[in-house]
Structures are given as C-alpha cells and as structure tokens.
Write an enzyme that holds these catalytic residues in place. Structure first.
Site, mmCIF file in Angstrom:
data_model
loop_
_atom_site.group_PDB
_atom_site.id
_atom_site.type_symbol
_atom_site.label_atom_id
_atom_site.label_comp_id
_atom_site.label_asym_id
_atom_site.label_seq_id
_atom_site.Cartn_x
_atom_site.Cartn_y
_atom_site.Cartn_z
ATOM 1 N N GLU A 59 0.822 -1.207 0.000
ATOM 2 C CA GLU A 59 0.000 0.000 0.000
ATOM 3 C C GLU A 59 0.860 1.263 0.000
ATOM 4 O OE1 GLU A 59 -0.197 -2.689 2.039
ATOM 5 O OE2 GLU A 59 -2.055 -2.613 3.180
ATOM 6 N N CYS A 115 -0.206 1.441 7.242
ATOM 7 C CA CYS A 115 -0.775 1.705 5.914
ATOM 8 C C CYS A 115 -2.082 2.484 6.027
ATOM 9 C CB CYS A 115 -0.972 0.397 5.157
ATOM 10 S SG CYS A 115 0.605 -0.409 4.759
#
Length: 168
Positions: A59, A90
């Site tokens: 991510e 993330c």
C-alpha cells in the site's frame, strides 16, 4: 472512463497479480493497485524482505508511486485495491493521503485496521475518512497467503528434519 463499483473484481485481480510478484520474490504475497477515474495510476507489492525495510508494504509503495506520478500528496479521488486488509501504518498513510475508497480482499485478524481489529479508516476523529469495501475476492486473496505460509512451514519442517538426520 468513470469508475464503477462493478470494476472491483477487475482491479482486485490486478492487485492479485502484484501479490504473485511478491511471492516470486519470497515476499509475503500482498499486492496493491491505486486507481483514479477507472485507470491504474500505480501498482506495487510487498518488498519488506527484499529491501529489508519495515515500511515497504504494498500500500505504501503504491501511494508513494502515485504521489510521484501525479505530483501531489492528495489522492482524494483514488481507490486503493489491496489483497490484505491494511495495517495501522498503511491505514495512517491512506488517511493522510486522503484516499477516497479502500477495497480489500482478505481480513487480517492480527493487524487489520479497516474493520477487523479496529477501523482507523472510518474513525471520525481524523480529518479524513475512507469508504471501505471488504471481502472482494476474499477466497483468492486469503488462499495466496495460506499457501505461502504453508510452504514456509513445510520448508522449515524439512530443514529441521535434515538437521536432525545430519546429527544422527
């Protein structure tokens, strides 16, 4: 091209392709693609082991690549597809980059912060919340991870047995 929710499976398949690239590198198979206006702006996969970098999550790499590509840290129209539910780190990057929507495959019972352990992405105390769609191609995403960790356990078992036989 306008983004349609029906495209979730198509873009998750692209994230799965990224996860398979990670697996080929003996990385935990997690992949991500970031989409704006129905087009993939960035794609990435886990590189923590390869880079020996704790923040080399799929991510974060996809967000970083998109920001560089677009010349902006604001990803307000972006949809992030990821094969595993985002972790706290993330999720923080998703909030700070103002990603509009997050679509993930498999839940992460040990670190998921998009609804499983907690839901940072929709916490109203932050100045931005992301829409969350979970379970898209959940079986396929989960199977990638299960198979990967089973291979690791089997490899360790074989190595342990080989050491034991060597010691005899």
């Amino acid at each position: 091209m306008t983004f349609e929710y029906d495209d979730d499976e198509y873009f998750m398949k692209e994230a799965i392709k990224e996860a398979k690239k990670a697996e080929e590198l003996d990385e935990v198979p997690i992949g991500a693609v970031l989409v704006i206006d129905g087009k993939i702006v960035s794609r990435a996969h886990n590189l923590r082991e390869s880079e020996q970098n704790a923040v080399a999550h799929a991510e974060l790499l996809a967000i970083d690549q998109a920001c560089r590509e677009l010349g902006s840290w604001r990803l307000e129209e972006a949809v992030l597809y990821v094969t595993l539910e985002p972790c706290p780190m993330c999720s923080g990057a998703i909030i700070l980059s103002r990603v509009k929507r997050v679509v993930y495959g498999a839940e992460d019972p040990k670190g998921g912060c998009a609804g499983t352990l907690m839901n940072l992405l929709q916490d109203e105390r932050f100045n931005h919340q992301s829409e969350v769609s979970k379970g898209v191609m959940e079986t396929e995403c989960g199977q990638l991870l299960s198979d990967f960790f089973r291979k690791i356990r089997d490899r360790k078992k074989r190595e342990k047995q080989a050491r034991k036989e060597k010691d005899l």
